[in-house]
Design an enzyme around this catalytic site. Sequence first.
Site, PDB file in Angstrom:
ATOM      1  N   LYS A 242      12.290 -60.012 -71.578  1.00 28.35           N
ATOM      2  CA  LYS A 242      12.015 -59.185 -69.708  1.00 28.35           C
ATOM      3  C   LYS A 242      13.297 -59.715 -69.924  1.00 28.35           C
ATOM      4  O   LYS A 242      13.021 -60.305 -68.754  1.00 28.35           O
ATOM      5  CB  LYS A 242      11.020 -59.254 -68.933  1.00 28.35           C
ATOM      6  CG  LYS A 242       9.448 -58.828 -69.866  1.00 28.35           C
ATOM      7  CD  LYS A 242       8.436 -59.451 -69.644  1.00 28.35           C
ATOM      8  CE  LYS A 242       7.326 -58.085 -70.244  1.00 28.35           C
ATOM      9  NZ  LYS A 242       5.692 -58.787 -69.738  1.00 28.35           N
TER      10      LYS A 242
ATOM     11  N   ARG B  97      32.203 -66.173 -56.753  1.00 26.31           N
ATOM     12  CA  ARG B  97      31.402 -65.719 -56.370  1.00 26.31           C
ATOM     13  C   ARG B  97      31.050 -65.551 -57.824  1.00 26.31           C
ATOM     14  O   ARG B  97      30.006 -65.693 -58.287  1.00 26.31           O
ATOM     15  CB  ARG B  97      30.985 -64.421 -55.007  1.00 26.31           C
ATOM     16  CG  ARG B  97      30.157 -64.034 -55.735  1.00 26.31           C
ATOM     17  CD  ARG B  97      28.203 -64.191 -55.326  1.00 26.31           C
ATOM     18  NE  ARG B  97      28.228 -65.671 -54.245  1.00 26.31           N
ATOM     19  CZ  ARG B  97      28.022 -66.654 -54.498  1.00 26.31           C
ATOM     20  NH1 ARG B  97      27.321 -66.786 -55.429  1.00 26.31           N
ATOM     21  NH2 ARG B  97      28.721 -67.693 -53.239  1.00 26.31           N
TER      22      ARG B  97
ATOM     23  N   LYS C 181       2.132 -53.535 -81.113  1.00 28.18           N
ATOM     24  CA  LYS C 181       1.271 -53.705 -79.870  1.00 28.18           C
ATOM     25  C   LYS C 181      -0.003 -52.410 -80.027  1.00 28.18           C
ATOM     26  O   LYS C 181       0.270 -51.674 -81.040  1.00 28.18           O
ATOM     27  CB  LYS C 181       2.505 -53.811 -78.599  1.00 28.18           C
ATOM     28  CG  LYS C 181       2.686 -54.889 -78.810  1.00 28.18           C
ATOM     29  CD  LYS C 181       3.994 -55.007 -77.336  1.00 28.18           C
ATOM     30  CE  LYS C 181       4.476 -56.121 -76.923  1.00 28.18           C
ATOM     31  NZ  LYS C 181       5.405 -56.604 -76.260  1.00 28.18           N
TER      32      LYS C 181
ATOM     33  N   GLU D 237      -0.548 -57.828 -82.120  1.00 29.45           N
ATOM     34  CA  GLU D 237      -1.167 -57.750 -80.640  1.00 29.45           C
ATOM     35  C   GLU D 237      -2.687 -57.689 -79.959  1.00 29.45           C
ATOM     36  O   GLU D 237      -2.860 -56.535 -80.754  1.00 29.45           O
ATOM     37  CB  GLU D 237      -0.221 -57.121 -79.621  1.00 29.45           C
ATOM     38  CG  GLU D 237      -1.075 -57.276 -77.977  1.00 29.45           C
ATOM     39  CD  GLU D 237      -0.582 -56.198 -77.016  1.00 29.45           C
ATOM     40  OE1 GLU D 237       0.557 -56.773 -76.283  1.00 29.45           O
ATOM     41  OE2 GLU D 237      -0.785 -55.558 -77.271  1.00 29.45           O
TER      42      GLU D 237
ATOM     43  N   ASP E 281      -3.362 -61.636 -76.007  1.00 27.81           N
ATOM     44  CA  ASP E 281      -2.728 -60.919 -75.186  1.00 27.81           C
ATOM     45  C   ASP E 281      -3.517 -60.680 -74.033  1.00 27.81           C
ATOM     46  O   ASP E 281      -4.512 -60.102 -74.003  1.00 27.81           O
ATOM     47  CB  ASP E 281      -2.445 -59.552 -75.164  1.00 27.81           C
ATOM     48  CG  ASP E 281      -1.592 -58.440 -74.223  1.00 27.81           C
ATOM     49  OD1 ASP E 281      -0.408 -59.412 -73.212  1.00 27.81           O
ATOM     50  OD2 ASP E 281      -1.896 -57.455 -73.867  1.00 27.81           O
TER      51      ASP E 281
END
Length: 282
Positions: A137, A102, A169, A200, A221
Amino acid sequence: MHYPLPNVILQPLVDIALREDLGRRGDVTSAAVIPAQTEAKLHIVARESGILCGIDLAGLTFKTMHPDLVFHAHLEDGATLTPNTVIASIQGNAHAILSAERTALNFLTHLSGIATTTHDIQHLISHTPTRLTCTRKTIPGLRDIQKYAVRTGGGRNHRMGLDDAILIKDNHIALAGGDIILTIQKAKAYAGHLIPVEVEVDTLEQLERVLEEGVSLVLLDNMPTDILKKAVAMCHGKTATEASGGITPNTAKAVAETGVDFMALGYLTHSARYLDIGLDYI
């Protein structure tokens, strides 16, 4: 060209994952029903089409479980899979093979899913010059291998971490005093000549001010494609452009067709599906 990650990066991940799965008593199912000295040969098989990634992690998982296991990879990362493709074979102690199964498949299915998703989106935008990148992310602890999977699928990596580049940002601007130009100037003074500065922006008015000051890259963005196309035109010959913000396989083609230089998708790592791969006794 394929550049696999070294074992010094992979081994800690394998150790943690095996320890998590084995718990305090190991594989009690195999211990209960299979004689301890049983030998077996099993095969890792693709059950659907995709791009292979994680073969070195799978091999290391089996060898860590039992050094005498013989792991033979028939394919390298980046290979194209079709249903019933035999990816690798493992021979040796049956308990060890089943105990590592697994963990090895978790690595393979997850990373192959990222590579496949990246490959599919790259194909969707291949008629444009836009380059596909991932983001930060990622699953904590798995960033190195998730970003490796993106590269395996034909994408590029954005920042590996906060120390790679300066990316200003909206929260940075707000907490630095609220003035975007003064914030950029502070960043440039800190960066010197080796650290790029990206900013950004989410409006054309912001972008116009940023272009007057000058930066390495602008992050456009959450802009609708009509506005994004205007922003790209404004930046032509002045700075590189990158689109981000909720881009998915359904919207990637339209975003790329605006002419943006880069397109950053958190989707590649946080929403890629698992690729169906199994371990079979043939």
